[in-house]
Design a protein around this motif. Structure first.
Motif, PDB file in Angstrom:
ATOM      1  N   TYR A 249       1.171  -1.202   0.641  1.00 62.69           N
ATOM      2  CA  TYR A 249       0.485   0.058  -0.038  1.00 62.69           C
ATOM      3  C   TYR A 249       0.520   1.021   0.002  1.00 62.69           C
ATOM      4  O   TYR A 249       2.293   1.244   0.729  1.00 62.69           O
ATOM      5  N   LEU A 250       0.594   2.082  -0.708  1.00 61.75           N
ATOM      6  CA  LEU A 250       1.410   3.701  -0.978  1.00 61.75           C
ATOM      7  C   LEU A 250       0.087   4.957  -0.463  1.00 61.75           C
ATOM      8  O   LEU A 250      -1.573   3.974  -0.803  1.00 61.75           O
ATOM      9  N   SER A 251       0.437   5.772  -0.181  1.00 59.05           N
ATOM     10  CA  SER A 251      -0.471   6.349   0.036  1.00 59.05           C
ATOM     11  C   SER A 251      -0.139   7.810  -0.865  1.00 59.05           C
ATOM     12  O   SER A 251       0.881   7.986  -1.391  1.00 59.05           O
ATOM     13  N   HIS A 252      -1.064   8.711  -0.743  1.00 55.34           N
ATOM     14  CA  HIS A 252      -0.997   9.977  -2.404  1.00 55.34           C
ATOM     15  C   HIS A 252       0.332  10.925  -2.100  1.00 55.34           C
ATOM     16  O   HIS A 252       0.999  11.323  -2.247  1.00 55.34           O
TER      17      HIS A 252
ATOM     18  N   THR B 239      10.128   7.013  -5.657  1.00 55.06           N
ATOM     19  CA  THR B 239       9.830   7.076  -4.727  1.00 55.06           C
ATOM     20  C   THR B 239       8.982   6.321  -4.220  1.00 55.06           C
ATOM     21  O   THR B 239       9.216   4.998  -3.202  1.00 55.06           O
ATOM     22  N   ALA B 240       7.880   5.860  -5.021  1.00 60.84           N
ATOM     23  CA  ALA B 240       7.209   4.539  -4.382  1.00 60.84           C
ATOM     24  C   ALA B 240       7.957   3.118  -4.530  1.00 60.84           C
ATOM     25  O   ALA B 240       8.186   2.467  -3.434  1.00 60.84           O
ATOM     26  N   ALA B 241       9.070   3.229  -5.058  1.00 63.08           N
ATOM     27  CA  ALA B 241      10.127   2.073  -5.881  1.00 63.08           C
ATOM     28  C   ALA B 241      10.523   1.913  -4.387  1.00 63.08           C
ATOM     29  O   ALA B 241      11.185   0.883  -3.878  1.00 63.08           O
ATOM     30  N   MET B 242      11.533   3.208  -3.907  1.00 63.90           N
ATOM     31  CA  MET B 242      12.572   3.013  -3.118  1.00 63.90           C
ATOM     32  C   MET B 242      12.814   3.699  -1.713  1.00 63.90           C
ATOM     33  O   MET B 242      13.723   3.484  -0.156  1.00 63.90           O
ATOM     34  N   LYS B 243      11.241   4.140  -1.196  1.00 65.98           N
ATOM     35  CA  LYS B 243      11.280   4.828  -0.456  1.00 65.98           C
ATOM     36  C   LYS B 243      10.910   3.943   0.680  1.00 65.98           C
ATOM     37  O   LYS B 243       9.741   2.703   0.401  1.00 65.98           O
ATOM     38  N   ASP B 244       9.091   4.688   1.574  1.00 67.94           N
ATOM     39  CA  ASP B 244       8.585   3.482   2.850  1.00 67.94           C
ATOM     40  C   ASP B 244       7.330   3.644   2.429  1.00 67.94           C
ATOM     41  O   ASP B 244       6.885   4.211   1.300  1.00 67.94           O
ATOM     42  N   PRO B 245       7.016   2.200   2.329  1.00 69.69           N
ATOM     43  CA  PRO B 245       6.234   1.148   2.044  1.00 69.69           C
ATOM     44  C   PRO B 245       4.837   2.136   3.514  1.00 69.69           C
ATOM     45  O   PRO B 245       4.958   2.466   4.415  1.00 69.69           O
TER      46      PRO B 245
ATOM     47  N   GLN C  71       3.018   3.945   8.823  1.00 66.60           N
ATOM     48  CA  GLN C  71       3.667   6.009   8.901  1.00 66.60           C
ATOM     49  C   GLN C  71       3.244   6.828   8.760  1.00 66.60           C
ATOM     50  O   GLN C  71       2.131   6.370   7.995  1.00 66.60           O
ATOM     51  N   ALA C  72       3.676   7.777   9.542  1.00 66.84           N
ATOM     52  CA  ALA C  72       2.396   9.087   9.351  1.00 66.84           C
ATOM     53  C   ALA C  72       2.548  10.075   8.785  1.00 66.84           C
ATOM     54  O   ALA C  72       2.110  10.972   8.251  1.00 66.84           O
ATOM     55  N   ASN C  73       4.143  10.315   8.776  1.00 68.32           N
ATOM     56  CA  ASN C  73       5.093  12.270   8.140  1.00 68.32           C
ATOM     57  C   ASN C  73       6.573  11.602   7.618  1.00 68.32           C
ATOM     58  O   ASN C  73       6.844  10.048   7.852  1.00 68.32           O
ATOM     59  N   PHE C  74       6.864  12.211   6.944  1.00 67.02           N
ATOM     60  CA  PHE C  74       7.963  12.587   6.530  1.00 67.02           C
ATOM     61  C   PHE C  74       8.802  11.634   7.018  1.00 67.02           C
ATOM     62  O   PHE C  74       9.928  11.679   6.678  1.00 67.02           O
ATOM     63  N   ASP C  75       9.122  11.732   8.614  1.00 63.98           N
ATOM     64  CA  ASP C  75      10.313  11.265   8.843  1.00 63.98           C
ATOM     65  C   ASP C  75      10.070   9.840   8.929  1.00 63.98           C
ATOM     66  O   ASP C  75      11.329   8.808   8.929  1.00 63.98           O
ATOM     67  N   THR C  76       9.002   8.561   8.883  1.00 64.83           N
ATOM     68  CA  THR C  76       9.033   7.875   8.979  1.00 64.83           C
ATOM     69  C   THR C  76       8.277   7.097   7.295  1.00 64.83           C
ATOM     70  O   THR C  76       8.430   5.916   6.914  1.00 64.83           O
ATOM     71  N   TYR C  77       7.995   8.414   6.777  1.00 65.22           N
ATOM     72  CA  TYR C  77       7.274   8.212   5.289  1.00 65.22           C
ATOM     73  C   TYR C  77       7.809   8.963   4.545  1.00 65.22           C
ATOM     74  O   TYR C  77       7.363   9.924   4.199  1.00 65.22           O
ATOM     75  N   ARG C  78       9.225   9.007   4.293  1.00 64.77           N
ATOM     76  CA  ARG C  78      10.178   9.662   3.826  1.00 64.77           C
ATOM     77  C   ARG C  78      10.134   9.226   2.172  1.00 64.77           C
ATOM     78  O   ARG C  78       9.325   9.095   1.645  1.00 64.77           O
ATOM     79  N   MET C  79      10.428  10.287   1.945  1.00 63.31           N
ATOM     80  CA  MET C  79      10.013  10.974   0.247  1.00 63.31           C
ATOM     81  C   MET C  79      11.550  11.161  -0.604  1.00 63.31           C
ATOM     82  O   MET C  79      12.277  11.333   0.380  1.00 63.31           O
TER      83      MET C  79
END
Lengths: 725, 157
Positions: A347-350, A643-649, A659-667
């Motif tokens: 799953y990914l967030s927009h 981003t979808a391929a290499m950063k957080d799910p 994952q909630a913010n850019f510290d754990t859902y990294r861009m």
């Protein structure tokens, strides 16, 4: 900046989205007599456009100015300029002569939704016809005035000239007479070789606003007397609210109300608690005191792992047929070798940079004003029914501003934040701005789907593939909350290329039904299918001892547009050049949303770090409007896809997104993005293809194919850490 | 609630706010300058970047009490008419897509170029990686910074 009767000029211009130069009417005369509490008539940008509307989209003033309304929500894809440019081309006006004004949401503008990379494709010919029709009535009006035939006249740059003479009349001089003539049903369209605007780079009119903080986004709406709201929602997405501490929240200074709000997410009514206050800060402070409790036991057992296991159990099912070419099952029996692997995506967030928000003012006089940063802004009928306004009065009584969108990516086609905000304003009869925090925005979904792909290839004695099966296991978007449809949902097999010349090809869909809501996300199923399919095609090519790019060329001979793109990629990426040991390259090609895109990704390992020095892209999007935007959308899709391929799910644990913010859902940031992106656009006369999404599906497989080239390691599950390959 | 005098873009604004209110919300909602954006609230994305006493700060993470009487510049204040070399370079390179992050990007770039009028690509990575762009305009931002750098360096000769 002085406020005039409570309405600040700068705010006013921002709210209506029109530039100061457009404001023909004296500002003070509008604001005069209005107190802070009076019901202000909602004023829309088009109310200020002077002139005769030969069509809602084109308004020509006798004084000269030509206005073309930009009616499709602008979320960065450049549509605000692209559609007016098409009209201007056939209208025979120069872009410099045109004021492009962002319209409100209204059915008088026809359909105003964005998604599916559809708008240019759908509107290209109708908008050409519109521009051409208006030009033709202008020419007719001039011909009438001069007493000559229309073939003696010529339109150019907003003027009609009588050929062979010095006589000319501007559109402004002609508009009143032109407005009395009938618009032709079948106007003549220009030949492509005569295009002055379409196909050439054109500067976007919204950019000067966007570099100076003057662009009006939804979150910037500032009607007088505004209250601010934040909503606490169930962490497990679904669950029943059982209690919350209203008194503790009301005791927080600035808080004025606590109430429940409900949003419908694909058939589930999700109730949350809204805290409304005089400032956003006070609202968030109040929310911290809520202590909301939920009955959500049933949902706490859900996790990404449990979903994965359930999908795995489905992988043996036959599911729905998408394409069956030849007889794959037979080829399994005839073949001499078989490869079977699993590809998986999360799953990914927009994650639009502008988090979800809405501003609504349900007024005491029964009218309503809305600021809707939405991909589907025509919300009048939905609100009208809630307010007891008859449908035929909806457009008069409910005015909807269309701000710029700080990203959409599909998420903004769901109007849940508008609905929540409407409920609050309806209760309070005050203007309310609801802001979703970044944490709300990331964790509450709906999400891009989690998927599993069982890939099988059958090889003949000569080591070449004779069979290929792609079995895709996932939820579908359009069947959520609608059980029992019993057929292949239309959206789920996007991006699976069954043109490859392999004798037996099978692509099938096994539907997984889950509780986590999913939604349209940039390139939708192209984003997941593209990775599995093109990653596996690469594996098959290498197993067959062929160069991956050449393998594709040879097996797509029946599809010349694919072959041309591949050959161009081979040339522009210098594909046959041998790279040093610390460099790798990978490519992929996917057709989606009407266009074909191929990427070649180059990797370099240096000083222990892996970087992406270059991506070379080739796109066939048929006829294009603005090549600069084609490039920009490719650059954009590449970064979004990497981003979808290499950063957080988005990992679901105990029923909630972790994952909630850019510290754990990294861009992906500047330092990890490709250093260079080279775009090559194929030239042809094909119909326009989409451009907002097609660049995304091929980037992840091109990347992981490059990882294989560099390291010999095959990545089949996303995301992965590029630094750990 | 307390009263504060905020010096923003050369003007003084009297506002009333809870001392802990992030400067971001005071700038946007009390002063009415909405060019500075909310992106994350935890100083991770850079959309809220303003200058305080000439230095880039994350206004989402600075309480208004700490900003009182300091000299603040927002995106609205870097020029009257998009004439700052960075703004001109941004338009020349057609940088913005949705544009939401761009106020913060520009404020970070202006700050970088003040410190290093001729930044290397590594300097750019370093200074600009605090600003997220979801629309992926990074290659254009880089190009625009190099363009602005040329104009700024020439101007200072």
């Amino acid at each position: 900046m002085e406020a005039t009767n409570g309405i600040n000029r700068r705010k006013f211009l921002k709210i209506t989205g029109i530039s100061g130069a457009m404001l023909a009417v004296g500002f003070d005369s509008l604001a005069a007599g209005l107190s802070k509490d009076s019901v202000v008539k909602a004023i829309m940008a088009e109310d200020f456009v002077d002139g005769t509307a030969l069509h809602p989209f084109v308004i020509i003033s006798e004084e000269g100015p030509i206005t073309i309304m930009a009616t499709i929500p602008e979320l960065g894809q450049g549509i605000n300029q692209g559609i007016p440019a098409i009209i201007a081309e056939e209208l025979e006006v120069d872009l410099e002569q045109v004021n492009i004004v962002k319209s409100s949401a209204s059915r008088k503008y026809g359909a105003q939704s964005i998604g599916g990379s559809r708008n240019t494709r759908m509107l290209y010919t109708p908008m050409r016809k519109l521009g051409a029709s208006i030009k033709e009535v202008m020419v007719q009006a001039a011909a009438n005035r001069w007493g000559v035939g229309t073939s003696d006249c010529e339109a150019k740059s907003g003027m009609v000239h009588q050929k062979g003479t010095q006589k000319s009349l501007s559109y402004g001089e002609l508009v009143k007479e032109a407005s009395k003539l009938d618009m032709p049903e079948k106007p003549m369209l220009k030949a492509k070789k005569d295009f002055k605007i379409i196909g050439k780079p054109m500067p976007r009119p919204d950019l000067s606003l966007k570099v100076s903080g003057r662009a009006d986004y939804g979150i910037d709406a500032q009607p007088e007397g505004l209250l601010y709201a934040t909503v606490e929602r169930c962490p497990t997405l679904q669950g029943t609210l059982t209690s919350y501490d209203k008194d503790a929240v009301m005791a927080v200074p600035g808080v004025v109300k606590v109430m429940t709000v409900t949003r419908n997410v694909y058939g589930n009514e999700n109730t949350g608690v809204a805290v409304i206050a005089e400032s956003y800060f006070a609202a968030t402070q109040g929310r911290k005191k809520l202590n909301a409790q939920w009955d959500n036991e049933a949902f706490t057992k859900i996790s990404s792992e449990s979903i994965r296991e359930e999908m795995l159990e489905l992988a043996d099912q036959d599911g729905y047929e998408h394409v069956e070419k030849g007889n794959f099952n037979q080829s399994q029996m005839d073949g001499s070798g078989e490869v079977e692997v699993l590809y998986e995506l999360p799953y990914l967030s927009h994650t639009c940079m502008e988090p979800m928000n809405a501003t609504v003012h349900v007024k005491t006089d029964g009218t309503c004003e809305v600021w809707a940063p939405s991909q589907r802004p025509q919300i009048q009928r939905q609100f009208a029914s809630e307010l007891g306004i008859p449908e035929n009065e909806a457009e008069d009584k409910i005015k909807v501003h269309m701000p710029y969108l700080g990203g959409g990516f599909g998420r903004r086609s769901m109007n849940d934040s508008l609905v929540e905000c409407f409920q609050i304003s309806k209760e309070l009869k005050k203007p309310v701005k609801l802001i979703w925090s970044r944490e709300d925005d990331t964790t509450q979904g709906p999400f891009r789907q989690q998927t599993m792909h069982r890939m099988k290839a059958i090889f003949g004695e000569d080591g070449k593939p004779i069979g290929l099966q792609h079995k895709m296991i996932s939820q579908a978007i359009t069947t959520q909350g609608r059980p029992g449809r019993n057929r292949l949902p239309f959206e789920v097999m996007e991006g699976i290329n069954t043109h490859y010349d392999i004798d037996n090809i099978s692509s099938r869909f096994v539907e997984y039904t889950g509780q986590v809501p999913i939604h349209w996300w940039r390139s939708v199923f192209g984003s997941t299918n593209g990775f599995a399919h093109e990653g596996f095609i690469d594996e098959v090519a290498i197993q067959a001892n062929e160069d991956p790019l050449q393998f594709r060329i040879e097996r797509l001979r029946s599809e010349p547009r694919f072959v041309k793109v591949l050959e161009r990629l081979k040339k522009e990426a210098n594909w046959d050049q041998k790279l040093p040991d610390n460099e790798g390259k990978g490519m992929a090609i996917v057709e989606s949303f009407g266009s074909i895109v191929a990427h070649a990704v180059f990797l370099k390992k240096e000083n222990g770090k892996v970087s992406i020095p270059k991506v070379v892209s080739v796109v066939d999007c048929g006829t294009y409007i603005n090549p600069n935007q084609v490039e920009a959308q490719l650059e954009s899709s590449i970064v979004y896809g990497l981003t979808a391929a290499m950063k957080d799910p988005i990992t679901i644990k105990d029923g909630a997104a972790v994952q909630a913010n850019f510290d754990t859902y990294r861009m992906l940031r500047m330092n990890e993005a490709p250093r260079a992106v080279e775009v090559h656009i194929m030239e042809n006369d094909e119909a326009p293809g989409g451009m907002g999404e097609p660049g995304l599906p091929p980037i992840a497989p091109a990347l992981t194919n490059a990882v294989y080239d560099l390291t010999g390691k095959r990545i089949r599950s996303l995301p992965f850490d590029l630094q750990k390959v | 609630m307390a009263k504060y005098q905020l010096k923003i873009n050369g003007n003084t604004h009297e506002v009333e706010a809870d001392p802990q209110t992030p400067l971001l919300w005071v700038i946007r909602d009390e002063v009415g300058l909405t060019g500075t954006k909310y992106g994350c609230g935890i100083a991770q994305c850079g959309a809220c970047t303003v200058h305080m006493n000439g230095n880039p700060i994350r206004s989402c993470s600075v309480p208004v009490a700490a900003a009182s009487t300091q000299s603040i510049t927002t995106i609205e204040g870097i020029s009257e008419d998009q004439s700052h070399p960075v703004q001109k370079a941004w338009i020349e390179a057609q940088v913005p897509q949705c544009g939401y992050c761009q106020s913060g990007q520009i404020m970070s770039a202006v700050s970088l170029l003040k410190r290093k009028p001729s930044p290397s690509d590594e300097d750019i990575d370093s200074a600009m990686s605090g600003n997220i762009c979801r629309c992926g305009t990074y290659t254009r931002i880089r190009k625009a910074i190099h363009t602005a750098s040329k104009e700024i360096s020439n101007g200072s000769n």
